[in-house]
Design a protein around this motif. Structure first.
Motif, PDB file in Angstrom:
ATOM      1  N   CYS A 164      -6.121  -4.501   3.776  1.00 12.81           N
ATOM      2  CA  CYS A 164      -5.128  -4.396   2.703  1.00 12.81           C
ATOM      3  C   CYS A 164      -3.721  -4.433   3.287  1.00 12.81           C
ATOM      4  O   CYS A 164      -2.824  -5.081   2.742  1.00 12.81           O
ATOM      5  N   ARG A 165      -3.519  -3.732   4.421  1.00 15.49           N
ATOM      6  CA  ARG A 165      -2.182  -3.712   5.017  1.00 15.49           C
ATOM      7  C   ARG A 165      -1.764  -5.094   5.470  1.00 15.49           C
ATOM      8  O   ARG A 165      -0.620  -5.509   5.285  1.00 15.49           O
ATOM      9  N   GLU A 166      -2.741  -5.845   6.061  1.00 17.44           N
ATOM     10  CA  GLU A 166      -2.411  -7.199   6.509  1.00 17.44           C
ATOM     11  C   GLU A 166      -1.967  -8.057   5.336  1.00 17.44           C
ATOM     12  O   GLU A 166      -1.003  -8.811   5.430  1.00 17.44           O
TER      13      GLU A 166
ATOM     14  N   ALA B 276      -0.697  -7.026   2.581  1.00  8.96           N
ATOM     15  CA  ALA B 276       0.571  -6.535   2.035  1.00  8.96           C
ATOM     16  C   ALA B 276       1.740  -7.198   2.729  1.00  8.96           C
ATOM     17  O   ALA B 276       2.771  -7.479   2.112  1.00  8.96           O
ATOM     18  N   GLU B 277       1.576  -7.462   4.041  1.00  6.60           N
ATOM     19  CA  GLU B 277       2.673  -8.109   4.763  1.00  6.60           C
ATOM     20  C   GLU B 277       2.900  -9.529   4.291  1.00  6.60           C
ATOM     21  O   GLU B 277       4.006 -10.036   4.339  1.00  6.60           O
TER      22      GLU B 277
ATOM     23  N   GLU C  53       1.024   0.750  -1.552  1.00  6.14           N
ATOM     24  CA  GLU C  53       0.883   2.115  -1.044  1.00  6.14           C
ATOM     25  C   GLU C  53      -0.598   2.405  -0.889  1.00  6.14           C
ATOM     26  O   GLU C  53      -1.453   1.755  -1.484  1.00  6.14           O
ATOM     27  N   GLU C  54      -0.905   3.398  -0.056  1.00  8.03           N
ATOM     28  CA  GLU C  54      -2.299   3.780   0.114  1.00  8.03           C
ATOM     29  C   GLU C  54      -2.447   5.261  -0.210  1.00  8.03           C
ATOM     30  O   GLU C  54      -1.648   6.084   0.220  1.00  8.03           O
TER      31      GLU C  54
ATOM     32  N   LEU D  29      -8.741  -0.564   4.776  1.00  5.22           N
ATOM     33  CA  LEU D  29      -7.306  -0.289   4.697  1.00  5.22           C
ATOM     34  C   LEU D  29      -6.508  -1.259   5.547  1.00  5.22           C
ATOM     35  O   LEU D  29      -5.447  -1.747   5.146  1.00  5.22           O
ATOM     36  N   ARG D  30      -7.033  -1.577   6.724  1.00  8.26           N
ATOM     37  CA  ARG D  30      -6.328  -2.509   7.621  1.00  8.26           C
ATOM     38  C   ARG D  30      -6.199  -3.862   6.954  1.00  8.26           C
ATOM     39  O   ARG D  30      -5.149  -4.493   7.009  1.00  8.26           O
TER      40      ARG D  30
END
Lengths: 383, 349
Positions: free
Chosen positions: B199-201, B203-204, B212-213, B196-197
């Motif tokens: 993916c978040r990186e 996304a930025e 979204e998660e 998840l981390r």
């Protein structure tokens, strides 16, 4: 009912137990008859003819749904007292909840939020299941006739291993950037679940048990689970046993779900399949799940959602929690109260067709609860 | 990234060589159908057919014949029909072997409702992108104590980052709106937490793509009730396997879904259905899955014009519902279906 018999002739109860074994409730069978493992019977939490049950509201929509359960019980006259326990992230609070459940034997719960995201804090729900050894989760998915859903007339029982598998929560970071998570499958737990499944099928007149697995890839772990199922299937020749791989199973569920009868699987696949079937029947707000162990039983809504987004807006569907309370009453032996509430629920959803927004209607939760109470009050049979 | 440099090399009008692995069962006939359709559309591709039946290597173990490996390494792009993994010990799954050989790290499966083939779900348009190398399928298992088996799920930062980047890039290039990361980080905190981390990186870095998660159970629940709320899904191996098959079930099964595996130095596009030995050789097979995978291959090679013509011809044929093969509820033969598509292509060019 057991409570009345106890009050009238306390010393004859032993004889009555032996004679009436077939008419005893699950709760009495669990506590009054000797188990195969020769475990000592735990004293029943029966004070003055009323059962005491632990209530764990949890987070999100939990507290409001529990309020509805209490209201319905009040009007139905069910002899159950609730002991409310709130759990946060502290281990002390968890221990207190566990002691309470061990004392009462039965609990009803919502989904508990574990606020901390740290890897050291085990999810509260998983911790409760593991500590009390609630090794099997039974989800009886039956379609309600009046509810709009993609598929009609579904009657599937999902039996899922509840304590180990992918939810063992044993993880570590061996090297920076590489994380390992263990999936544990044991012979004894697989054995117990398979045995429970076949006994359930036999007792409820079910014809087929399907084991869902991924043993072509995870040869040892799912292989062990599958082999155990096959071995126990041989002891029940009248029940047909098949197996299916999880991806094929999901594909079949969305197109032809009526081929399934009883399904048995490990923890993660159980989560996936129960959510898929709940979606097919109409949503997360309708079905309830039962968690059984050797000594304890906990009842909860089937899909274990916290529902934080809809908390406090009076649109949550109370049917799941009310079904869970009906299951609980059946388990405790208060069959007449259970059937009364069940009939009221069915009349409200199937005939009156009052639905909350998640089922496509526009009623509020309080409307549904009020209609159920009306049906209960109008009903002829009330003990 | 590396995938784009492969495509840019092919901007010239030279003929591109692609490896084709016909496979077993109905494989040869549907591969022939695809080749015929491509010839009718005048696609600048030259096919190189190879056989991947395992041969005994010098060390005694069965493996893919080196000629096949050489061919795909040279051409960088391949199309694969259904393979039959023979039962028996001492033989690894062929699909797994191909995946490891060419470092195929992401599996893309677009699932779109076909007009003309009605299922319970309309307007499905979901793409599942699944991490293809690690996760629960790392195959690391052992029996610690008698009766207790442990299987290890491996998640690495590199692999997660790669597949997340690919997902966002795919979304941007194909004009899609939203990426949903599917995980179970409430239970598997460290492993899915790492995924998840990453993916978040990513996304930025792609601010114009919505991210979204969602938890796996929520996605399953919602997908069965209303599949239109999801666009692109990215997830680790096991969840991807199950969800991609479920999405295929929503649109009509594995016989209609294309699939592509993207690797570090090449790509392999395949049909994911079985070999159907009962109808092999009888001209009854449905080439749609392999054809749509071939169309994905054309898009990967930036031959978008040809891809659109062929795809439109295929969809129109199914929409007309005059020549449908047995699995779609019709009585046409594979060759009739293929000829219809060729006629439509000829009319379009």
């Amino acid at each position: 009912m057991a409570s009345r018999v106890l009050l009238k002739k306390p010393f004859d109860l032993g004889k009555i137990v032996l004679r009436n074994q077939s008419t005893m409730s699950a709760f009495e069978i669990q506590h009054k008859t000797p188990l195969i493992k020769k475990v000592e019977a735990i004293p029943v939490a029966l004070y003055g003819g009323r059962h005491a049950v632990t209530m764990l509201p949890g987070g999100g929509i939990g507290p409001e749904l529990m309020g509805y359960v209490r209201e319905v019980f009040k009007y139905a006259g069910a002899p159950v007292d609730f002991e409310v326990v709130d759990i946060g992230d502290e281990n002390k609070e968890l221990d207190y909840a566990l002691t309470s459940i061990k004392r009462n034997g039965v609990a009803i719960k919502g989904n508990i939020e574990t606020k901390s995201e740290s890897a050291n804090v085990v999810s509260r729900n998983v911790a409760i299941r593991n500590e009390l050894d609630l090794f099997v989760n039974v989800l009886h998915c039956k379609s309600y006739p009046g509810v709009p859903a993609r598929q009609k007339d579904i009657d599937i029982v999902i039996i899922r291993q509840n304590t180990e598998g992918e939810y063992a929560m044993l993880e570590h970071e061996s090297v920076d950037g590489v994380v390992e998570s263990m999936k544990v499958v044991t012979q004894s737990n697989s054995d117990r679940v398979a045995r429970y499944a076949f006994e359930y099928a036999k007792r409820n007149g079910r014809k087929r048990v399907t084991t869902i697995h991924k043993a072509n890839i995870m040869k040892l772990s799912d292989g062990l689970f599958l082999d155990t199922s096959k071995r126990i299937a041989e002891e029940y020749p009248e029940i047909e046993h098949t197996d299916m791989i999880i991806d094929n199973c999901c594909m079949q569920l969305v197109s032809k779900p009526h081929q399934f009868d009883v399904m048995i699987m490990t923890n993660l696949y159980g989560s996936i399949v129960s959510n898929v079937v709940c979606g097919l029947i109409g949503g997360a707000g309708l079905l309830s799940g039962k968690n059984y162990g050797d000594h304890y039983a906990i009842f909860e809504p089937g899909t274990r959602n916290t529902g934080t987004a809809i908390a406090g807006k009076n649109i949550a569907n109370p049917i799941a929690m009310l079904s869970a309370s009906v299951d609980m009453l059946h388990h405790l032996g208060h069959t007449q109260h259970a059937e009364l509430i069940q009939r009221a629920i069915e009349k409200t959803i199937c005939e009156d067709k009052i639905h909350t927004p998640d089922l496509g209607g526009s009623a509020k939760s309080t409307d549904i609860v009020q209609r159920i109470i009306d049906h209960i009050l109008q009903s002829d049979i009330r003990p | 990234a590396s995938t784009r440099t492969v495509g840019s090399r092919l901007y010239s009008s030279e003929i591109k060589k692609c490896t084709i692995i016909p496979g077993d069962g109905i494989g040869p006939e549907i591969s022939a159908a695809v080749q015929k359709i491509f010839a009718a559309a005048k696609v600048p591709i030259e096919w190189e057919s190879v056989d991947v039946t395992p041969v005994r290597g010098p060390d005694g173990k069965f493996g893919i014949p080196p000629a096949a490996i050489e061919s795909v390494n040279r051409n960088k792009v391949g199309l694969k029909g259904p393979l039959m993994t023979p039962v028996g010990k001492g033989h690894r799954s062929l699909n797994l072997a191909l995946r490891k050989e060419f470092n195929l790290y992401a599996n893309v499966r677009p699932c779109r409702s076909l007009e003309g083939y009605k299922t319970l779900y309309d307007h499905v348009d979901v793409v599942t992108i699944r991490e293809n190398t690690e996760g629960e399928y790392s195959g690391i298992e052992h029996e610690i104590v008698d009766g207790v088996v442990q299987s290890i799920k491996l998640i690495t930062e590199d692999a997660s980052r790669r597949v997340a980047e690919f997902a966002f890039q795919y979304t941007k290039e194909n004009n899609r709106r939203k990426v949903t990361a599917v995980h179970k980080a409430n239970i598997m905190r460290m492993s899915d937490g790492l995924f998840l981390r990453c993916c978040r990186e990513m996304a930025e870095k792609y601010p114009d793509v919505k991210f979204e998660e969602k938890y796996l159970d929520t996605v399953c629940l919602n997908m069965v009730q209303d599949p239109t709320q999801y666009d692109v899904l990215v997830m680790p191996n096991l969840y991807g396997d199950i969800l991609s098959d479920m999405c295929a079930g929503l649109v009509g099964g594995l016989g209609l879904t294309p699939s592509g595996n993207i690797g570090l130095n090449g790509a392999l596009f395949e049909s994911v259905h079985g070999t159907a030995p009962d109808i092999a050789g009888k001209d009854l097979a449905n080439p749609t899955a392999l054809l749509l995978s071939a169309v994905m291959m054309l898009r990967y090679l930036n031959l978008n014009k040809h891809a659109n013509i062929i795809e439109q011809a295929c969809f129109d044929t199914i929409k007309e519902a005059k020549y449908l093969t047995g699995d779609l509820g019709g009585t046409a033969k594979c060759s009739e279906f293929t000829n219809q598509i060729c006629e439509k292509i000829a009319a379009a060019i």
